[in-house]
Enzyme design. Structure first.
Site, PDB file in Angstrom:
ATOM      1  N   CYS A 112       0.819  -1.228   0.000  1.00 45.59           N
ATOM      2  CA  CYS A 112       0.000   0.000   0.000  1.00 45.59           C
ATOM      3  C   CYS A 112       0.844   1.267   0.000  1.00 45.59           C
ATOM      4  CB  CYS A 112      -0.969  -0.004   1.172  1.00 45.59           C
ATOM      5  SG  CYS A 112      -1.978  -1.486   1.224  1.00 45.59           S
ATOM      6  N   HIS A 252      -3.353   7.066   3.024  1.00 49.05           N
ATOM      7  CA  HIS A 252      -3.739   5.763   2.454  1.00 49.05           C
ATOM      8  C   HIS A 252      -5.173   5.480   2.900  1.00 49.05           C
ATOM      9  CE1 HIS A 252      -3.971   1.698   1.325  1.00 49.05           C
ATOM     10  NE2 HIS A 252      -3.664   1.163   2.495  1.00 49.05           N
ATOM     11  N   ASN A 282     -10.080  -0.195   0.326  1.00 42.42           N
ATOM     12  CA  ASN A 282      -8.625  -0.091   0.301  1.00 42.42           C
ATOM     13  C   ASN A 282      -8.124  -0.691  -1.018  1.00 42.42           C
ATOM     14  OD1 ASN A 282      -5.886  -0.499   0.608  1.00 42.42           O
ATOM     15  ND2 ASN A 282      -6.019  -1.296   2.695  1.00 42.42           N
TER      16      ASN A 282
HETATM   17  N1  COA Z   1     -18.373  -8.454   9.876  1.00 41.85           N
HETATM   18  C1  COA Z   1     -18.813  -8.723  11.121  1.00 41.85           C
HETATM   19  N2  COA Z   1     -17.986  -9.074  12.108  1.00 41.85           N
HETATM   20  C2  COA Z   1     -16.674  -9.145  11.837  1.00 41.85           C
HETATM   21  C3  COA Z   1     -16.163  -8.895  10.571  1.00 41.85           C
HETATM   22  C4  COA Z   1     -17.050  -8.527   9.555  1.00 41.85           C
HETATM   23  N3  COA Z   1     -16.668  -8.244   8.310  1.00 41.85           N
HETATM   24  N4  COA Z   1     -14.812  -9.049  10.610  1.00 41.85           N
HETATM   25  C5  COA Z   1     -14.499  -9.402  11.853  1.00 41.85           C
HETATM   26  N5  COA Z   1     -15.622  -9.461  12.602  1.00 41.85           N
HETATM   27  C6  COA Z   1     -15.742  -9.800  14.009  1.00 41.85           C
HETATM   28  C7  COA Z   1     -14.611 -10.637  14.529  1.00 41.85           C
HETATM   29  O1  COA Z   1     -14.821 -12.003  14.263  1.00 41.85           O
HETATM   30  C8  COA Z   1     -14.660 -10.330  16.009  1.00 41.85           C
HETATM   31  O2  COA Z   1     -15.674 -11.089  16.583  1.00 41.85           O
HETATM   32  P1  COA Z   1     -15.472 -11.708  18.067  1.00 41.85           P
HETATM   33  O3  COA Z   1     -15.311 -10.516  18.961  1.00 41.85           O
HETATM   34  O4  COA Z   1     -16.728 -12.451  18.264  1.00 41.85           O
HETATM   35  O5  COA Z   1     -14.239 -12.556  17.992  1.00 41.85           O
HETATM   36  C9  COA Z   1     -15.097  -8.862  16.043  1.00 41.85           C
HETATM   37  O6  COA Z   1     -15.710  -8.607  14.774  1.00 41.85           O
HETATM   38  C10 COA Z   1     -13.970  -7.892  16.286  1.00 41.85           C
HETATM   39  O7  COA Z   1     -12.915  -8.221  15.386  1.00 41.85           O
HETATM   40  P2  COA Z   1     -11.584  -7.408  15.390  1.00 41.85           P
HETATM   41  O8  COA Z   1     -10.671  -7.962  14.332  1.00 41.85           O
HETATM   42  O9  COA Z   1     -11.052  -7.321  16.778  1.00 41.85           O
HETATM   43  O10 COA Z   1     -12.129  -5.965  14.930  1.00 41.85           O
HETATM   44  P3  COA Z   1     -11.398  -4.606  14.876  1.00 41.85           P
HETATM   45  O11 COA Z   1     -12.135  -3.604  15.643  1.00 41.85           O
HETATM   46  O12 COA Z   1      -9.916  -4.734  15.152  1.00 41.85           O
HETATM   47  O13 COA Z   1     -11.557  -4.211  13.344  1.00 41.85           O
HETATM   48  C11 COA Z   1     -10.283  -4.160  11.311  1.00 41.85           C
HETATM   49  C12 COA Z   1     -10.979  -5.034  12.340  1.00 41.85           C
HETATM   50  C13 COA Z   1      -9.632  -5.061  10.281  1.00 41.85           C
HETATM   51  C14 COA Z   1     -11.329  -3.276  10.638  1.00 41.85           C
HETATM   52  C15 COA Z   1      -9.224  -3.280  12.046  1.00 41.85           C
HETATM   53  O14 COA Z   1      -8.396  -4.080  12.834  1.00 41.85           O
HETATM   54  C16 COA Z   1      -8.353  -2.527  11.082  1.00 41.85           C
HETATM   55  O15 COA Z   1      -8.807  -1.646  10.386  1.00 41.85           O
HETATM   56  N6  COA Z   1      -7.051  -2.841  11.036  1.00 41.85           N
HETATM   57  C17 COA Z   1      -6.150  -2.216  10.079  1.00 41.85           C
HETATM   58  C18 COA Z   1      -6.324  -2.911   8.780  1.00 41.85           C
HETATM   59  C19 COA Z   1      -5.680  -2.203   7.647  1.00 41.85           C
HETATM   60  O16 COA Z   1      -5.556  -0.997   7.633  1.00 41.85           O
HETATM   61  N7  COA Z   1      -5.275  -2.969   6.663  1.00 41.85           N
HETATM   62  C20 COA Z   1      -4.722  -2.468   5.484  1.00 41.85           C
HETATM   63  C21 COA Z   1      -3.270  -2.441   5.566  1.00 41.85           C
HETATM   64  S1  COA Z   1      -2.604  -1.670   4.187  1.00 41.85           S
END
Ligand code: COA
Length: 325
Positions: A112, A252, A282
């Site tokens: 990215c 980004h 993204n």
């Molecule tokens: N829909 C519904 N629930 C979802 C889901 C979706 N699409 N994806 C994950 N969940 C659930 C998980 O299973 C988890 O459930 P649980 O609590 O029962 O185990 C819960 O939601 C929380 O998951 P978690 O991964 O802790 O959520 P989060 O608040 O960290 O958000 C991201 C996840 C990926 C949105 C966040 O971590 C993020 O933005 N990270 C950076 C990613 C990024 O920028 N990537 C690009 C890099 S270039």
């Protein structure tokens, strides 16, 4: 002083738009969850167009917008983690399609942060006098390396391409940059793993599970906020700038919550961060140039404005650049 100036921008995305509701029909998710956690509402997904189609479209638009003939292009750099082939590079495919017979063309991989790294390379060639211009593009069809059964990743990404035609200038352009890598953390975001399979070492056939995007979302979140903040502080300090000097920041387009943290910790008004992830998701290396092009097409930036672009991504990598438009 010789600088590298962005003369024209362009973007391209597949026509097909997939909404959060569309995704909720294939995985256990909801519009509410995706919107609240990421700010993304829809994304463009290829109906078969490969990355070369999108990046070639961007290059053709750039030639037209900058009124440059293809044979006068010196350099083509494409950043991508989803090229059509291992070889040829996307840049060589673009070279053929647009007829840039005199260009040097190659791809780079910095996920990215790819557009920032590619622009940094073009800048060095231009500032050193080796070349006088370049086409720099970030382009992806991430839909082909996404596990569409994995709700934690498939809701985040989209397909698209964006780029800029840059030229040697004595007036304005790239002022300073901070790019960096942290290979130590490479395994928090991976994709495209191909096991070493050969006739002497056969591995089970079919797609290896590590082919798909794998991400430790929380670690990536922490990496992004920590390093983008440090990187932006460094670039602004180098030029003695405060937020009042900056017209827009093009981050980004990964997640609005990451941008909220950066805005709060740097004390820069949220409205100065230009975002369009709501419509694109993204798009990895394409995300910054797609957003920059939108700013440009909307007439929101004028010549002389100071803009910061800042990305982070797999590797892990980051890259920030201050430009005078
Ligand atoms: N829909 C519904 N629930 C979802 C889901 C979706 N699409 N994806 C994950 N969940 C659930 C998980 O299973 C988890 O459930 P649980 O609590 O029962 O185990 C819960 O939601 C929380 O998951 P978690 O991964 O802790 O959520 P989060 O608040 O960290 O958000 C991201 C996840 C990926 C949105 C966040 O971590 C993020 O933005 N990270 C950076 C990613 C990024 O920028 N990537 C690009 C890099 S270039």
């Amino acid at each position: 002083m010789i600088r590298t100036r962005l003369i024209a921008t362009a973007a391209s995305a597949p026509d097909q738009v997939i909404t959060n509701d569309d995704l909720s029909k294939i995985v256990d998710t909801s519009d509410e969850w995706i919107t609240q956690r990421t700010g993304i509402r829809e994304r463009h997904i290829s109906s078969g167009e490969n990355t070369s189609v999108l990046v070639t479209d961007v290059a053709s638009q750039l030639l037209h917008r900058a009124s440059v003939s293809p044979e006068n292009i010196d350099l083509i750099i494409v950043a991508s983690v989803t090229p059509d082939y291992g070889t040829p590079s996307l840049a060589c495919m673009v070279q053929k399609e647009i007829g840039a017979a005199n260009a040097v063309a190659f791809d780079i991989v910095a996920a990215c942060s790819g557009f920032m790294f590619a622009l940094s390379i073009a800048d060095k060639y231009i500032k050193s006098g080796v070349y006088k211009n370049a086409i720099v593009i970030g382009g992806e069809t991430l839909s082909k390396i996404i596990d569409w059964k994995d709700r934690s990743t498939c809701v985040l990404f989209g397909d698209g391409a964006g780029g800029a035609y840059v030229e040697r200038s004595e007036e304005a352009g790239i002022i300073c940059e901070d790019i960096g890598s942290c290979g130590e953390q490479y395994d928090i975001l991976t994709e495209g793993y191909v096991p070493c399979s050969n006739v002497f070492n056969e591995v089970p056939s079919g797609i290896h599970p590590e082919w798909y995007v794998h991400m430790d979302g929380r670690e990536v979140f922490k990496f992004a906020t920590k390093n983008v903040i440090k990187s932006m502080q460094k670039v602004m300090a180098e030029e003695g700038l405060t937020e009042a000097d900056i017209k827009y920041i093009v981050p980004h387009q990964a997640n609005v919550r990451i941008v909220e943290v950066i805005s709060r910790k740097l004390n820069i008004p949220y409205g100065k961060f230009y975002m369009n992830m709501e419509q694109y998701g993204n798009t990895s290396s394409a995300s910054i140039p797609i957003a920059l092009n939108e700013l440009n097409e909307k007439g929101l930036i004028a010549r002389g404005d100071k803009i910061i672009m800042s990305g982070f991504g797999g590797g892990m990598t980051w890259g920030t650049m201050l430009i005078v438009w």
